[in-house]
Design a protein around this motif. Sequence first.
Motif, mmCIF file in Angstrom:
data_model
loop_
_atom_site.group_PDB
_atom_site.id
_atom_site.type_symbol
_atom_site.label_atom_id
_atom_site.label_comp_id
_atom_site.label_asym_id
_atom_site.label_seq_id
_atom_site.Cartn_x
_atom_site.Cartn_y
_atom_site.Cartn_z
ATOM 1 N N SER A 24 -8.536 -1.466 9.755
ATOM 2 C CA SER A 24 -9.502 -1.693 8.694
ATOM 3 C C SER A 24 -9.217 -3.033 8.036
ATOM 4 O O SER A 24 -8.087 -3.521 8.070
ATOM 5 N N PRO A 25 -10.216 -3.636 7.397
ATOM 6 C CA PRO A 25 -9.978 -4.924 6.756
ATOM 7 C C PRO A 25 -9.056 -4.810 5.545
ATOM 8 O O PRO A 25 -8.458 -5.787 5.128
ATOM 9 N N HIS A 26 -8.898 -3.607 4.979
ATOM 10 C CA HIS A 26 -8.034 -3.404 3.823
ATOM 11 C C HIS A 26 -6.739 -2.704 4.230
ATOM 12 O O HIS A 26 -6.222 -1.866 3.500
ATOM 13 N N ALA A 27 -6.213 -3.029 5.412
ATOM 14 C CA ALA A 27 -5.022 -2.356 5.913
ATOM 15 C C ALA A 27 -3.800 -2.669 5.061
ATOM 16 O O ALA A 27 -2.881 -1.864 4.964
ATOM 17 N N GLY A 28 -3.748 -3.818 4.419
ATOM 18 C CA GLY A 28 -2.596 -4.173 3.595
ATOM 19 C C GLY A 28 -2.573 -3.425 2.277
ATOM 20 O O GLY A 28 -1.527 -3.278 1.664
ATOM 21 N N ASN A 29 -3.689 -2.922 1.824
ATOM 22 C CA ASN A 29 -3.778 -2.211 0.559
ATOM 23 C C ASN A 29 -3.460 -0.741 0.789
ATOM 24 O O ASN A 29 -4.254 -0.007 1.345
ATOM 25 N N LYS A 30 -2.300 -0.270 0.367
ATOM 26 C CA LYS A 30 -1.838 1.090 0.641
ATOM 27 C C LYS A 30 -1.922 1.981 -0.595
ATOM 28 O O LYS A 30 -1.095 2.847 -0.785
ATOM 29 N N THR A 31 -2.897 1.806 -1.462
ATOM 30 C CA THR A 31 -2.998 2.628 -2.665
ATOM 31 C C THR A 31 -3.655 3.954 -2.336
ATOM 32 O O THR A 31 -4.547 4.038 -1.499
ATOM 33 N N SER A 32 -3.216 4.990 -2.991
ATOM 34 C CA SER A 32 -3.755 6.325 -2.798
ATOM 35 C C SER A 32 -4.940 6.528 -3.724
ATOM 36 O O SER A 32 -4.918 6.118 -4.878
ATOM 37 N N THR A 33 -5.974 7.201 -3.245
ATOM 38 C CA THR A 33 -7.160 7.434 -4.066
ATOM 39 C C THR A 33 -7.359 8.914 -4.323
ATOM 40 O O THR A 33 -8.479 9.396 -4.359
ATOM 41 N N VAL A 34 -6.274 9.658 -4.492
ATOM 42 C CA VAL A 34 -6.375 11.080 -4.790
ATOM 43 C C VAL A 34 -6.854 11.218 -6.227
ATOM 44 O O VAL A 34 -6.297 10.612 -7.146
ATOM 45 N N GLU A 35 -7.870 12.041 -6.447
ATOM 46 C CA GLU A 35 -8.505 12.109 -7.760
ATOM 47 C C GLU A 35 -7.636 12.809 -8.792
ATOM 48 O O GLU A 35 -7.527 12.381 -9.934
ATOM 49 N N PHE A 36 -7.004 13.888 -8.426
ATOM 50 C CA PHE A 36 -6.220 14.678 -9.370
ATOM 51 C C PHE A 36 -4.723 14.515 -9.115
ATOM 52 O O PHE A 36 -3.974 15.469 -9.131
ATOM 53 N N GLU A 37 -4.301 13.333 -8.894
ATOM 54 C CA GLU A 37 -2.908 13.110 -8.539
ATOM 55 C C GLU A 37 -1.972 13.399 -9.719
ATOM 56 O O GLU A 37 -0.905 13.969 -9.540
ATOM 57 N N ASP A 38 -2.351 13.024 -10.941
ATOM 58 C CA ASP A 38 -1.459 13.170 -12.092
ATOM 59 C C ASP A 38 -1.525 14.558 -12.724
ATOM 60 O O ASP A 38 -0.585 14.979 -13.384
ATOM 61 N N GLU A 39 -2.619 15.285 -12.556
ATOM 62 C CA GLU A 39 -2.779 16.576 -13.223
ATOM 63 C C GLU A 39 -2.127 17.691 -12.416
ATOM 64 O O GLU A 39 -2.059 17.633 -11.195
ATOM 65 N N SER A 40 -1.707 18.703 -13.106
ATOM 66 C CA SER A 40 -1.086 19.825 -12.416
ATOM 67 C C SER A 40 -2.165 20.809 -11.967
ATOM 68 O O SER A 40 -3.281 20.819 -12.478
#
Length: 125
Positions: free
Chosen positions: A86-102
Motif C-alpha cells: 500500500s502507499p501508506h505502508a510506512g504508517n503503522k498506526t492502529s485505527t481501532v475505535e475503542f482501543e482506550d475504553e474497557s
Amino acid sequence: MMFGSILYNCWAALIGFTVYFFVALQKTIVLPLNVLLGSFIAALIVFLCMFPVRMFLSYIFYTPKEIEFHQIEQLTDEQSDLPSISPHAGNKTSTVEFEDESTEEIAKVVRTMMHTEEGTMPSRS
C-alpha cells in the motif's frame, strides 16, 4: 451472433425493390419486364448486403456479460493471497475505535441504549 432477425433483411429487400422500381419508371423508355427483373435483382442484392450490415451492427452494439458475484469473490480471494504494497505502508498506526475504553464500559453503554429504545417503542397489543 447477428443484430436483429432475418426480417430486417426482408424489409431492406422490399425497400431496395421499391426504390429501384420507382427510379426505373422515371426513364423515358420503360419496359415492364426490365423494370421488374431489375427490381428483383436489386432486392436480392440488398437482401444479401444486409447480412454484413447486421454483423457490423452486432459488433457495434456488443456488450459483454456481467461478471457474476461468485466470480468476483474468487478474483478477490486470488488477489488477497498475493502480497500487496500500500502507499501508506510506512504508517503503522492502529485505527481501532475503542482501543482506550474497557469492555465493561462499552457493555454498559449498549445496555443503556437498548433500555432507552425499549422505553420509547410503542407496546404491541
